[in-house]
Design a protein around this motif. Structure first.
Motif, PDB file in Angstrom:
ATOM      1  N   ALA A   5       0.834  -1.206   0.000  1.00 34.45           N
ATOM      2  CA  ALA A   5       0.000   0.000   0.000  1.00 34.45           C
ATOM      3  C   ALA A   5       0.866   1.252   0.000  1.00 34.45           C
ATOM      4  O   ALA A   5       1.912   1.311   0.647  1.00 34.45           O
ATOM      5  CB  ALA A   5      -0.923   0.008   1.221  1.00 34.45           C
ATOM      6  N   ILE A   6       0.394   2.255  -0.728  1.00 34.06           N
ATOM      7  CA  ILE A   6       1.038   3.570  -0.727  1.00 34.06           C
ATOM      8  C   ILE A   6       0.192   4.507   0.119  1.00 34.06           C
ATOM      9  O   ILE A   6      -1.024   4.606  -0.069  1.00 34.06           O
ATOM     10  CB  ILE A   6       1.167   4.124  -2.163  1.00 34.06           C
ATOM     11  N   GLY A   7       0.836   5.199   1.054  1.00 31.23           N
ATOM     12  CA  GLY A   7       0.147   6.182   1.886  1.00 31.23           C
ATOM     13  C   GLY A   7       0.623   7.585   1.546  1.00 31.23           C
ATOM     14  O   GLY A   7       1.821   7.807   1.320  1.00 31.23           O
ATOM     15  N   LEU A   8      -0.317   8.525   1.499  1.00 34.76           N
ATOM     16  CA  LEU A   8      -0.010   9.930   1.202  1.00 34.76           C
ATOM     17  C   LEU A   8      -0.433  10.794   2.378  1.00 34.76           C
ATOM     18  O   LEU A   8      -1.543  10.662   2.886  1.00 34.76           O
ATOM     19  CB  LEU A   8      -0.776  10.404  -0.038  1.00 34.76           C
ATOM     20  N   MET A   9       0.461  11.694   2.807  1.00 32.37           N
ATOM     21  CA  MET A   9       0.146  12.569   3.935  1.00 32.37           C
ATOM     22  C   MET A   9       0.678  13.966   3.666  1.00 32.37           C
ATOM     23  O   MET A   9       1.832  14.134   3.289  1.00 32.37           O
ATOM     24  CB  MET A   9       0.784  12.009   5.217  1.00 32.37           C
ATOM     25  N   SER A  10      -0.185  14.949   3.847  1.00 36.45           N
ATOM     26  CA  SER A  10       0.244  16.344   3.789  1.00 36.45           C
ATOM     27  C   SER A  10      -0.137  16.992   5.105  1.00 36.45           C
ATOM     28  O   SER A  10      -1.313  17.076   5.447  1.00 36.45           O
ATOM     29  CB  SER A  10      -0.440  17.072   2.624  1.00 36.45           C
ATOM     30  N   GLY A  11       0.870  17.426   5.862  1.00 37.28           N
ATOM     31  CA  GLY A  11       0.605  17.987   7.182  1.00 37.28           C
ATOM     32  C   GLY A  11       0.352  19.482   7.140  1.00 37.28           C
ATOM     33  O   GLY A  11       0.641  20.157   6.149  1.00 37.28           O
ATOM     34  N   THR A  12      -0.179  19.986   8.241  1.00 37.98           N
ATOM     35  CA  THR A  12      -0.522  21.407   8.318  1.00 37.98           C
ATOM     36  C   THR A  12       0.712  22.300   8.285  1.00 37.98           C
ATOM     37  O   THR A  12       0.608  23.492   7.992  1.00 37.98           O
ATOM     38  CB  THR A  12      -1.309  21.699   9.610  1.00 37.98           C
ATOM     39  N   SER A  13       1.905  21.738   8.571  1.00 34.75           N
ATOM     40  CA  SER A  13       3.107  22.575   8.547  1.00 34.75           C
ATOM     41  C   SER A  13       3.603  22.831   7.123  1.00 34.75           C
ATOM     42  O   SER A  13       4.504  23.637   6.915  1.00 34.75           O
ATOM     43  CB  SER A  13       4.220  21.942   9.385  1.00 34.75           C
ATOM     44  N   LEU A  14       3.013  22.135   6.134  1.00 36.56           N
ATOM     45  CA  LEU A  14       3.293  22.367   4.719  1.00 36.56           C
ATOM     46  C   LEU A  14       4.754  22.154   4.329  1.00 36.56           C
ATOM     47  O   LEU A  14       5.264  22.839   3.439  1.00 36.56           O
ATOM     48  CB  LEU A  14       2.858  23.789   4.314  1.00 36.56           C
ATOM     49  N   LEU A  17       4.832  16.815   0.689  1.00 32.64           N
ATOM     50  CA  LEU A  17       3.970  15.647   0.579  1.00 32.64           C
ATOM     51  C   LEU A  17       4.774  14.404   0.944  1.00 32.64           C
ATOM     52  O   LEU A  17       5.806  14.118   0.335  1.00 32.64           O
ATOM     53  CB  LEU A  17       3.452  15.521  -0.859  1.00 32.64           C
ATOM     54  N   ASP A  18       4.306  13.679   1.955  1.00 35.17           N
ATOM     55  CA  ASP A  18       4.946  12.426   2.352  1.00 35.17           C
ATOM     56  C   ASP A  18       4.328  11.277   1.571  1.00 35.17           C
ATOM     57  O   ASP A  18       3.101  11.138   1.534  1.00 35.17           O
ATOM     58  CB  ASP A  18       4.756  12.165   3.852  1.00 35.17           C
ATOM     59  N   ILE A  19       5.179  10.467   0.959  1.00 31.77           N
ATOM     60  CA  ILE A  19       4.737   9.263   0.245  1.00 31.77           C
ATOM     61  C   ILE A  19       5.465   8.072   0.849  1.00 31.77           C
ATOM     62  O   ILE A  19       6.687   8.091   0.989  1.00 31.77           O
ATOM     63  CB  ILE A  19       5.034   9.336  -1.266  1.00 31.77           C
ATOM     64  N   CYS A  20       4.711   7.056   1.194  1.00 35.14           N
ATOM     65  CA  CYS A  20       5.304   5.872   1.830  1.00 35.14           C
ATOM     66  C   CYS A  20       4.714   4.607   1.213  1.00 35.14           C
ATOM     67  O   CYS A  20       3.491   4.432   1.192  1.00 35.14           O
ATOM     68  CB  CYS A  20       5.025   5.909   3.331  1.00 35.14           C
ATOM     69  N   THR A  39       9.786  12.519   1.080  1.00 34.17           N
ATOM     70  CA  THR A  39       9.024  13.751   1.269  1.00 34.17           C
ATOM     71  C   THR A  39       9.313  14.635   0.076  1.00 34.17           C
ATOM     72  O   THR A  39      10.478  14.943  -0.214  1.00 34.17           O
ATOM     73  CB  THR A  39       9.423  14.478   2.569  1.00 34.17           C
ATOM     74  N   LEU A  40       8.269  15.007  -0.636  1.00 32.42           N
ATOM     75  CA  LEU A  40       8.417  15.854  -1.822  1.00 32.42           C
ATOM     76  C   LEU A  40       8.041  17.277  -1.447  1.00 32.42           C
ATOM     77  O   LEU A  40       6.868  17.556  -1.180  1.00 32.42           O
ATOM     78  CB  LEU A  40       7.502  15.343  -2.949  1.00 32.42           C
TER      79      LEU A  40
END
Length: 349
Positions: A5-14, A17-20, A39-40
């Protein structure tokens, strides 16, 4: 059976984009292995779009919801091509939070999962919008990560994430409880940017400042800190209660004061709950000044894990939440969010 599985996360600190990409397998319990993670950083254009999304008209926000979904899909496609990945089973996307007002029964994470799916180029399910169902079930819609802490990181007494906000999850009376503690990088980055730095590296700027005791007392007295859990914070809260207070002093003084404030609030929670060891992840784990302050205020063993866990634990857990959703298993804990019952959340595209 193993699931990729690929997980995508964008946090409020901007900060990007984290891709795992992770492999999950259930034997006696759930096991995971992070295979690739990145992290892009956002371009200045995308960072500004996301930062200012809170001020958009309804129609412009809907446009951004679609555009950001296509952006996420494109980044996943590039990630897959760059690492020559095969046999992906699913993609799980947190999206980017614009509004979070559970007391008014809504939360909004933009990045339409259907657009993500259309742009990835691979025919696999995309699971998204993990928070809305919980809010409709009278929950806070946050924190969601505790399901991963419970099933993937149970060897620690508590897990603390230092991202845009700090949130903690721990076992109490055989239940996993979790809540937001205080803002972290959403405020520290804002102050560092006033000094022409994107963030306060190692807390070096805060080290130079002098703590304003009057303001520190005012911050510590805010009503949120006296509330019982479950509870969560949003950017709007900072605009109302934090930023105006900090404008009265210099950015260096504000950094020193707010770093002390974060350390005091976190240490108070650790000490009140007699936490023996605690795993710390998120960008704030690199802020050595903040970590040293927490260590000085508590006897708990502070564990800073390897880089891939520090930076990508949230993306890993959203990938895991997607796996649980596809298996129709519980992926949100009511003991953490305050919803009426544990449930299986997320929309499948």
């Amino acid at each position: 059976m193993k699931t990729l599985a690929i997980g995508l996360m964008s946090g409020t600190s901007l900060d990007g984009l984290d891709i795992c990409l992770a492999e999950f397998e259930k034997k006696d319990k759930w096991h995971f292995k992070i295979l690739k993670s990145e992290t892009l950083p956002y371009s200045t254009d995308w960072e500004n779009k996301l930062r200012n999304s809170i001020h958009l008209s309804v129609t412009d926000l809907l446009e951004l919801h679609s555009d950001y979904g296509f952006y996420l899909g494109q980044k996943v496609k590039e990630f897959i091509e760059r690492h020559q990945l095969e046999n992906i089973d699913l993609i799980a996307s947190h999206g980017h939070t614009v509004f979070h007002q559970p007391q008014r029964k809504f939360t909004l994470q933009i990045g339409d999962g259907r657009a993500v799916k259309l742009n990835t180029g691979i025919p696999v399910p995309v699971v998204y919008d993990f928070r809305s169902q919980d809010v409709l079930m009278k929950g806070n819609g946050a924190p969601l990560v505790p399901i991963g802490d419970e099933l993937l990181f149970s060897q620690y007494n508590a897990c603390l994430n230092l991202g845009g906000f700090s949130n903690i999850s721990l076992k109490s009376k055989n239940k996993r409880i979790a809540f937001d503690i205080a803002p972290v990088n959403i405020v520290l980055n804002h102050l560092a940017q006033q000094l022409n730095e994107s963030f306060d590296e190692n807390g070096n700027l805060a080290r130079k400042g002098k703590i304003n005791e009057a303001l520190l007392n005012e911050l510590n007295s805010l009503e949120f800190y006296q509330q019982a859990h479950p509870k969560s914070l949003g950017v709007e809260w900072c605009h109302k209660h934090i930023f105006p207070k900090l404008e009265a002093i210099t950015p260096l003084e504000a950094l020193a004061t707010f770093t002390e404030h974060i350390a005091e609030q976190i240490s108070k929670i650790i000490n009140e709950n007699n936490i023996k060891n605690i795993l710390i992840t998120g960008g704030g784990a690199y802020n050595t000044f903040l970590i040293d302050k927490i260590k000085a205020k508590t006897d708990s063993e502070i564990i800073i894990p390897e880089k891939e866990i520090i930076e990508h634990k949230e993306a890993l857990i959203f990938a895991f939440m997607g796996v649980l959703k596809m298996n129709n298993e519980i992926n949100v804990l009511s003991s953490a969010t305050g919803s009426t019952t544990d449930h299986c959340s997320g929309v499948i595209a």
